[in-house]
Design an enzyme around this catalytic site. Structure first.
Site, PDB file in Angstrom:
ATOM      1  N   LYS A 162       0.874  -1.177   0.000  1.00 40.56           N
ATOM      2  CA  LYS A 162       0.000   0.000   0.000  1.00 40.56           C
ATOM      3  C   LYS A 162       0.915   1.232   0.000  1.00 40.56           C
ATOM      4  O   LYS A 162       0.789   2.140   0.823  1.00 40.56           O
ATOM      5  CB  LYS A 162      -0.921  -0.052   1.244  1.00 40.56           C
ATOM      6  CG  LYS A 162      -2.052   0.949   1.223  1.00 40.56           C
ATOM      7  CD  LYS A 162      -3.095   0.708   0.163  1.00 40.56           C
ATOM      8  CE  LYS A 162      -4.122   1.820   0.164  1.00 40.56           C
ATOM      9  NZ  LYS A 162      -5.000   1.810  -1.028  1.00 40.56           N
ATOM     10  N   ASP A 194      -5.456  -3.434  -1.168  1.00 40.30           N
ATOM     11  CA  ASP A 194      -6.921  -3.324  -1.089  1.00 40.30           C
ATOM     12  C   ASP A 194      -7.567  -3.789  -2.396  1.00 40.30           C
ATOM     13  O   ASP A 194      -8.514  -4.579  -2.400  1.00 40.30           O
ATOM     14  CB  ASP A 194      -7.366  -1.903  -0.705  1.00 40.30           C
ATOM     15  CG  ASP A 194      -6.690  -0.811  -1.513  1.00 40.30           C
ATOM     16  OD1 ASP A 194      -5.749  -1.106  -2.282  1.00 40.30           O
ATOM     17  OD2 ASP A 194      -7.107   0.357  -1.390  1.00 40.30           O
ATOM     18  N   ASP A 218      -1.792 -11.729   6.887  1.00 37.87           N
ATOM     19  CA  ASP A 218      -2.735 -12.332   7.833  1.00 37.87           C
ATOM     20  C   ASP A 218      -4.166 -12.175   7.302  1.00 37.87           C
ATOM     21  O   ASP A 218      -4.959 -13.128   7.304  1.00 37.87           O
ATOM     22  CB  ASP A 218      -2.576 -11.641   9.202  1.00 37.87           C
ATOM     23  CG  ASP A 218      -3.091 -12.495  10.344  1.00 37.87           C
ATOM     24  OD1 ASP A 218      -3.440 -13.666  10.121  1.00 37.87           O
ATOM     25  OD2 ASP A 218      -3.155 -11.977  11.475  1.00 37.87           O
TER      26      ASP A 218
HETATM   27  N1  GGG Z   1      -2.939 -20.944  14.885  1.00 34.07           N
HETATM   28  C1  GGG Z   1      -2.916 -19.571  14.659  1.00 34.07           C
HETATM   29  C2  GGG Z   1      -3.597 -18.731  15.671  1.00 34.07           C
HETATM   30  O1  GGG Z   1      -3.627 -19.009  16.847  1.00 34.07           O
HETATM   31  N2  GGG Z   1      -4.140 -17.638  15.144  1.00 34.07           N
HETATM   32  C3  GGG Z   1      -4.713 -16.584  15.895  1.00 34.07           C
HETATM   33  C4  GGG Z   1      -4.104 -15.260  15.598  1.00 34.07           C
HETATM   34  O2  GGG Z   1      -4.539 -14.261  16.130  1.00 34.07           O
HETATM   35  N3  GGG Z   1      -3.092 -15.203  14.744  1.00 34.07           N
HETATM   36  C5  GGG Z   1      -2.366 -14.008  14.417  1.00 34.07           C
HETATM   37  C6  GGG Z   1      -1.210 -14.317  13.524  1.00 34.07           C
HETATM   38  O3  GGG Z   1      -1.186 -15.341  12.866  1.00 34.07           O
HETATM   39  O4  GGG Z   1      -0.275 -13.490  13.459  1.00 34.07           O
END
Ligand code: GGG
Length: 322
Positions: A162, A194, A218
């Site tokens: 971005k 985006d 993410d």
């Molecule tokens: N198994 C992955 C997990 O617990 N994900 C929850 C989470 O908030 N993940 C943020 C990230 O992957 O940085």
């Protein structure tokens, strides 16, 4: 020599899907499993979500299988990744025969920067009702990610950014990744993150490997989960120079935690990535193929329209893998 695998189920459905992945690993290899605790529950019991012995187990094991963390995610997941000096989170998102998908042509891999961006942990409350978060982007981390991307996708990749708004931080990210790719003779195309989100929903088949800053990776990978049949299908690998932490992309899923019906596919596919990381390519392929068979023929968990329990799906995968 027997390889050592640290097993950190964490919280919520992490406690249900991780044992299934361990059983599958046990069926295909000779591993020593070292069980360790992390997350909300252990924080209540011991006053810390990541006890020193858990961190040590992850630092010394050949690889780690991690489940999920809830409220304490920032104090568990980020240090676990740091414990293996993980600079990239590899997140494949693809469709499977027999699984209803919004976009059946999806076959993507997100290579997510794994150490900085807004996840670097520099948040502050400046005054009552005024908070800040410092977004960190360094040339070193962007370069490390890009070097990995060039090796992973020598045929080329998309760079999500971005930089038209975050000119300094994403400007550096985009420029560094593109320069490294050019040094390696790897083609890239750049995409505003985006607009990319929209294009991925409309035409995921136009994309293959997407290199992303931390938060974008993410978010975009969860978006891709929505295209292929849900978060129960997305594995991930936190890769470091010598070690890795392998975890399903999903979190603790408090809405179904304790019911025994979480889809174990993402955790077992993460175990397949662990096997490949350790050089057990044939075993990794066997596990992946067993998951594919079970997704196609059943039994399946309720997220995929079935009625099976986590354990029943795990048993079916283990039957095929044997
Ligand atoms: N198994 C992955 C997990 O617990 N994900 C929850 C989470 O908030 N993940 C943020 C990230 O992957 O940085």
């Amino acid at each position: 020599m027997t390889e050592e695998i640290a097993v950190v189920p964490g919280d919520g459905i992490g406690r249900e899907v991780t044992p299934v992945a361990v059983d599958v690993l046990d069926a295909v290899g000779d591993f020593e499993f070292v069980h360790a605790e992390a997350g909300d529950e252990v924080a209540d019991e011991q006053g810390t979500p990541l006890p020193a012995e858990t961190r040590e187990a992850v630092e010394t094991a050949d690889a780690t299988l991690f489940g999920a963390a809830g409220e304490t995610a920032a104090d568990v997941i980020l240090p676990l990744r740091a414990a293996v000096d993980s600079f990239v989170n590899v997140r494949p998102a693809r469709t499977y025969p027999g699984v209803d998908a919004v976009q059946p042509e999806t076959d993507l891999v997100f290579l997510r920067e794994n150490t900085e961006g807004v996840y670097a942990g520099h948040e502050a409350e400046l005054a009552d009702g005024v908070t800040t978060c410092t977004r960190v982007v360094t040339e070193e981390a962007s370069r490390r990610l890009a070097e990995y991307a060039c090796e992973y996708a020598p045929e080329g990749f998309t760079v999500a950014h971005k930089a038209n708004v975050m000119r300094v931080t994403d400007g550096l990210f985009r420029e560094t990744v593109e320069n490294v790719a050019a040094e390696h003779g790897v083609e890239t195309d750049a995409a505003l993150m985006d607009a990319l989100a929209m294009h991925l929903v409309e035409n995921p088949a136009d994309y293959d490997v997407v290199v992303c800053p931390n938060l974008a990776g993410d978010v975009l990978s969860d978006l891709a989960a929505g295209l292929v049949g849900g978060l129960g299908l997305l594995p991930s690998a936190n890769i470091g120079p010598e070690r890795g932490v392998f975890e399903p992309v999903h979190g603790t899923a408090p809405d179904i935690a304790g019911d025994g019906v979480a889809n174990p596919a993402a955790a077992v596919l993460s175990a397949a990535m662990l096997l490949e990381f350790l050089g057990h390519d044939a075993a990794g392929e066997r596990v992946r193929s067993a998951v594919e068979d079970v997704l196609e023929d059943g039994p399946t968990t309720p997220d995929l329209g079935g009625e099976a329990t986590t354990r029943a799906v795990g048993d079916a995968i283990r039957e095929v893998v044997r």
